[in-house]
Structures are given as C-alpha cells and as structure tokens.
Design a protein around this motif. Structure first.
Motif, PDB file in Angstrom:
ATOM      1  N   MET A  71       0.842  -1.206   0.000  1.00 23.07           N
ATOM      2  CA  MET A  71       0.000   0.000   0.000  1.00 23.07           C
ATOM      3  C   MET A  71       0.876   1.254   0.000  1.00 23.07           C
ATOM      4  N   GLN A  72       1.906   1.250   0.852  1.00 23.87           N
ATOM      5  CA  GLN A  72       2.792   2.407   0.916  1.00 23.87           C
ATOM      6  C   GLN A  72       3.608   2.557  -0.365  1.00 23.87           C
ATOM      7  N   GLY A  73       3.936   1.446  -1.005  1.00 25.43           N
ATOM      8  CA  GLY A  73       4.650   1.522  -2.277  1.00 25.43           C
ATOM      9  C   GLY A  73       3.888   2.325  -3.308  1.00 25.43           C
ATOM     10  N   SER A  74       2.567   2.149  -3.355  1.00 25.40           N
ATOM     11  CA  SER A  74       1.763   2.904  -4.319  1.00 25.40           C
ATOM     12  C   SER A  74       1.611   4.365  -3.913  1.00 25.40           C
ATOM     13  N   VAL A  75       1.503   4.637  -2.616  1.00 27.55           N
ATOM     14  CA  VAL A  75       1.444   6.026  -2.156  1.00 27.55           C
ATOM     15  C   VAL A  75       2.738   6.759  -2.511  1.00 27.55           C
ATOM     16  N   MET A  76       3.872   6.141  -2.221  1.00 27.11           N
ATOM     17  CA  MET A  76       5.162   6.781  -2.514  1.00 27.11           C
ATOM     18  C   MET A  76       5.382   6.905  -4.024  1.00 27.11           C
ATOM     19  N   ALA A  77       4.957   5.889  -4.774  1.00 26.60           N
ATOM     20  CA  ALA A  77       5.086   5.961  -6.232  1.00 26.60           C
ATOM     21  C   ALA A  77       4.235   7.088  -6.793  1.00 26.60           C
ATOM     22  N   ALA A  78       3.072   7.339  -6.194  1.00 28.59           N
ATOM     23  CA  ALA A  78       2.237   8.455  -6.638  1.00 28.59           C
ATOM     24  C   ALA A  78       2.974   9.779  -6.453  1.00 28.59           C
ATOM     25  N   ASP A  79       3.663   9.925  -5.333  1.00 32.75           N
ATOM     26  CA  ASP A  79       4.460  11.142  -5.109  1.00 32.75           C
ATOM     27  C   ASP A  79       5.572  11.276  -6.138  1.00 32.75           C
ATOM     28  N   PHE A  80       6.268  10.170  -6.402  1.00 23.96           N
ATOM     29  CA  PHE A  80       7.341  10.214  -7.401  1.00 23.96           C
ATOM     30  C   PHE A  80       6.786  10.515  -8.793  1.00 23.96           C
ATOM     31  N   ALA A  81       5.598  10.023  -9.108  1.00 29.83           N
ATOM     32  CA  ALA A  81       4.995  10.328 -10.404  1.00 29.83           C
ATOM     33  C   ALA A  81       4.702  11.817 -10.540  1.00 29.83           C
ATOM     34  N   LEU A  82       4.278  12.450  -9.469  1.00 30.77           N
ATOM     35  CA  LEU A  82       4.064  13.901  -9.502  1.00 30.77           C
ATOM     36  C   LEU A  82       5.370  14.635  -9.796  1.00 30.77           C
ATOM     37  N   GLU A  83       6.471  14.075  -9.318  1.00 28.18           N
ATOM     38  CA  GLU A  83       7.777  14.708  -9.510  1.00 28.18           C
ATOM     39  C   GLU A  83       8.372  14.419 -10.882  1.00 28.18           C
ATOM     40  N   TYR A  84       8.284  13.160 -11.334  1.00 23.82           N
ATOM     41  CA  TYR A  84       8.986  12.735 -12.551  1.00 23.82           C
ATOM     42  C   TYR A  84       8.068  12.457 -13.744  1.00 23.82           C
ATOM     43  N   GLY A  85       6.768  12.472 -13.549  1.00 21.88           N
ATOM     44  CA  GLY A  85       5.843  12.170 -14.629  1.00 21.88           C
ATOM     45  C   GLY A  85       5.324  10.757 -14.605  1.00 21.88           C
TER      46      GLY A  85
ATOM     47  N   PRO B  68      -8.289  14.379 -16.304  1.00 19.16           N
ATOM     48  CA  PRO B  68      -7.664  13.993 -15.036  1.00 19.16           C
ATOM     49  C   PRO B  68      -6.397  14.792 -14.738  1.00 19.16           C
ATOM     50  N   GLN B  69      -6.132  14.946 -13.453  1.00 21.20           N
ATOM     51  CA  GLN B  69      -4.868  15.513 -12.989  1.00 21.20           C
ATOM     52  C   GLN B  69      -3.855  14.416 -12.680  1.00 21.20           C
ATOM     53  N   PHE B  70      -4.332  13.181 -12.620  1.00 22.12           N
ATOM     54  CA  PHE B  70      -3.463  12.047 -12.303  1.00 22.12           C
ATOM     55  C   PHE B  70      -4.117  10.788 -12.851  1.00 22.12           C
ATOM     56  N   LEU B  71      -3.269   9.841 -13.290  1.00 22.35           N
ATOM     57  CA  LEU B  71      -3.751   8.568 -13.826  1.00 22.35           C
ATOM     58  C   LEU B  71      -3.115   7.433 -13.038  1.00 22.35           C
ATOM     59  N   ILE B  72      -3.938   6.527 -12.528  1.00 21.22           N
ATOM     60  CA  ILE B  72      -3.458   5.295 -11.897  1.00 21.22           C
ATOM     61  C   ILE B  72      -3.745   4.151 -12.857  1.00 21.22           C
TER      62      ILE B  72
ATOM     63  N   ASP C  99       0.208  -1.214 -23.275  1.00 15.69           N
ATOM     64  CA  ASP C  99       0.942  -0.360 -22.329  1.00 15.69           C
ATOM     65  C   ASP C  99       1.426   0.920 -22.998  1.00 15.69           C
ATOM     66  N   ARG C 100       1.908   0.785 -24.223  1.00 15.96           N
ATOM     67  CA  ARG C 100       2.377   1.970 -24.943  1.00 15.96           C
ATOM     68  C   ARG C 100       1.247   2.988 -25.100  1.00 15.96           C
ATOM     69  N   MET C 101       0.072   2.519 -25.460  1.00 13.62           N
ATOM     70  CA  MET C 101      -1.073   3.425 -25.629  1.00 13.62           C
ATOM     71  C   MET C 101      -1.356   4.213 -24.345  1.00 13.62           C
ATOM     72  N   VAL C 102      -1.380   3.507 -23.217  1.00 13.58           N
ATOM     73  CA  VAL C 102      -1.716   4.167 -21.950  1.00 13.58           C
ATOM     74  C   VAL C 102      -0.617   5.145 -21.555  1.00 13.58           C
ATOM     75  N   LEU C 103       0.629   4.709 -21.640  1.00 15.46           N
ATOM     76  CA  LEU C 103       1.738   5.578 -21.224  1.00 15.46           C
ATOM     77  C   LEU C 103       1.876   6.779 -22.158  1.00 15.46           C
TER      78      LEU C 103
ATOM     79  N   ALA D  35      -0.796   9.367 -21.316  1.00 17.35           N
ATOM     80  CA  ALA D  35      -0.435  10.162 -20.137  1.00 17.35           C
ATOM     81  C   ALA D  35       0.642  11.183 -20.476  1.00 17.35           C
ATOM     82  N   LYS D  36       1.673  10.749 -21.199  1.00 19.06           N
ATOM     83  CA  LYS D  36       2.784  11.657 -21.545  1.00 19.06           C
ATOM     84  C   LYS D  36       2.292  12.801 -22.433  1.00 19.06           C
ATOM     85  N   LYS D  37       1.538  12.481 -23.465  1.00 17.26           N
ATOM     86  CA  LYS D  37       1.037  13.489 -24.404  1.00 17.26           C
ATOM     87  C   LYS D  37       0.190  14.533 -23.697  1.00 17.26           C
TER      88      LYS D  37
END
Length: 300
Positions: free
Chosen positions: A95-109, A224-228, A255-259, A262-264
């Motif tokens: 659970m914490q792995g996903s919370v921390m990964a969400a923070d890193f996604a805000l930082e790195y995309g 969306p402001q964020f995608l999980i 996976d390429r389509m989803v990523l 998000a990037k675009k």
C-alpha cells in the motif's frame, strides 16, 4: 529518473503449490537489473503504510480483524491466501509503495509499484488475492494530501476492478475505467464509471482498437490531474486465468497506448502490477518488464 517500489517483503513465500505466482516479484527486478533497464538507483523500499490512508478507504473493524488474524474461515477463503501476520505486513508495505510511487509520479511524470493493483479489495473485505486496495489508498492520498480534484483509474487487468469500483461509486472525483473479460472473475460485476466487457479470446486488433478509441475520450471527458494504471498481464492468451487472446506484442502495445496518452496530455501516471498467471514464468516476466522498458523509453 524512473522510481520503482520494491521490497523483499513483496516476494513473501506461500505454501508450495499455491497458484499465486509470488516468484515474479523476485524475478522481475532481477531481469530489469540484468538487462540494464533499471539500476539500484531506480528502486526505493517502501515502509509500512500510514494507517491514516488505509483507514480513509477500509472499514476499521475489518482492519482490526486483519491485523489480529481474526478473519473467519470463509473470509480467508475469499481472499485466496492462507492468512498470516507476514502476509498482512506485506500488504501494508505494498500500500505504501503505491502512495510513494504516486508522489514520485508527480515529480517525474511516471513511477511504478512492482506489486499492487489490488483492485478486488472492498472497504470491509478482501477478495481475489487482494487484502487491501492500493489503488483506492493512493487516490485518496492524492486528493486529501496533495489536493488533486480529478483522478482517473485505468484498470486493464483481465478481471474487473470490482473493489475499486465499489469504493469510488459515490466519489465523483475519481473516475474508474475497467476493460476486462466479460465471463471472467468476478462473476458479479460492480459498476465502474465505465466498464467495457470483452468476449473470450478477444485478439490484439480488437482489444487495441477499443482501447485506442476510449483513451482520448476519457482524457477529454474526465480531464484527469493524475492517472493510476493497473497493468495486469493476465490478458495474455497464455494466461491460465485469463480467457482473452492477446500476444506479448499486443500487451506491450496496450501499455504503450496508456503511457503515451499520459505523456502526451502531461498527466502524471502511477503504474501498479496487477495479475499474471501464464504457465511459463518467462511470459509473465517479459510482459511485466515491457511496461518498465516503455516507461524508460517514453519518459526518460
């Protein structure tokens, strides 16, 4: 830098012969290091989840029963796991792995949890190899701590994200999209904001055509402001529990389509692992590894 949650607790052993493939949690990081996709600098080790975020999603009585090993035999059977204190510790670290990964996604995309995707967990019970719901916990964290107003969940595991759908049924700030096998588990489907059930043996072209039409519509309508992203690889034709017909190449293109979407659209994305039960462990590892390879290729 691509940041990836991983802990030795993720590979917590189960009794021999258990059908849940725990070995992938050990083998996937090894493969990604070996081929040079990731190095030690990419990995971070999550600690146990803050109960504040777990309690924002899950019933307090259920949590106490889980932590004190007081689930009934029928509740334990529903999870699919033999219950133990070590298993609950594993789940809290995931659970914490996903919370921390969400923070890193805000930082790195983008950021990844090499476990998680536990979309069958409801507020008051576990189901289908899921005790707690990391997708819901991460979304609540993003809204309550980081102030986001609109989160999109893209769940492409072969099984409907029934727990996630239930948890967000009355929360309009989170839009749940599940594209899954029509005749697969769970037999009783919850109602996501958008469900797309697929026929058995759906092939690459059919699957990718549907997904390719839906993603731009979702980005426009949901804004969306964020995608999980729940990136389960049990969509493969080789999957023992899947019933769809995708090839490794089709799964990679998914996976390429989803990523790329998000990037675009400049929407941060957190990816969690989801299911994968092919007979050959190599197929599971290759399909999961493709998600990480694409993340490096597209974002860094």
């Amino acid at each position: 830098m691509l940041k990836v949650a991983w802990s030795s607790l993720y590979a917590h052993p189960l009794p021999e012969g258990h059908r849940f493939p725990m070995e992938k949690y050990e083998l996937l990081p090894e493969q990604l290091r070996y081929e040079g996709t990731l190095s030690e600098a990419n990995f971070f080790k999550p600690h146990k989840a803050d109960e504040r975020w777990v309690k924002a999603v899950h019933d307090h009585h259920y949590l106490e029963k889980l932590k004190n090993q007081r689930l009934s035999p029928s509740e334990i059977r529903r999870t699919g796991f033999p219950l133990s204190k070590a298993l609950v510790e594993r789940e809290l670290h995931i659970m914490q792995g996903s919370v921390m990964a969400a923070d890193f996604a805000l930082e790195y995309g983008i950021a990844m949890n090499s476990a998680g995707g536990t979309h069958h967990a409801f507020a008051d019970r576990g189901e289908g190899f899921c005790l707690l719901n990391d997708i819901a916990i991460a979304a609540h964290y993003l809204m309550e701590d980081r102030g986001l107003k609109r989160v999109l969940v893209v769940d492409l595991d072969v099984h409907q994200g029934n727990g996630t759908a239930s948890l967000f049924a009355d929360i309009p700030e989170v839009f749940t999209f599940s594209m899954h096998g029509e005749h697969n588990y769970p037999m009783h489907k919850e109602k996501s904001d958008l469900d797309i059930p697929l026929k058995d043996h759906t092939d690459d072209k059919t699957y990718l055509d549907i997904l390719g039409r839906q993603l731009p519509v979702l980005m426009n309508q949901v804004a969306p402001q964020f995608l999980i992203y729940q990136s389960g690889v049990d969509v493969l034709a080789s999957d023992k529990l899947g019933r769809l017909g995708l090839t490794l190449g089709g799964c990679r293109e998914r996976d390429r389509m989803v990523l790329e979407t998000a990037k675009k659209n400049r929407v941060p994305i957190m990816c969690c692992m989801g299911g994968g039960y092919s007979e050959r462990i190599n197929d599971i590892i290759e399909a999961h590894a493709n998600t990480y390879r694409l993340a490096q290729e597209l974002f860094f």
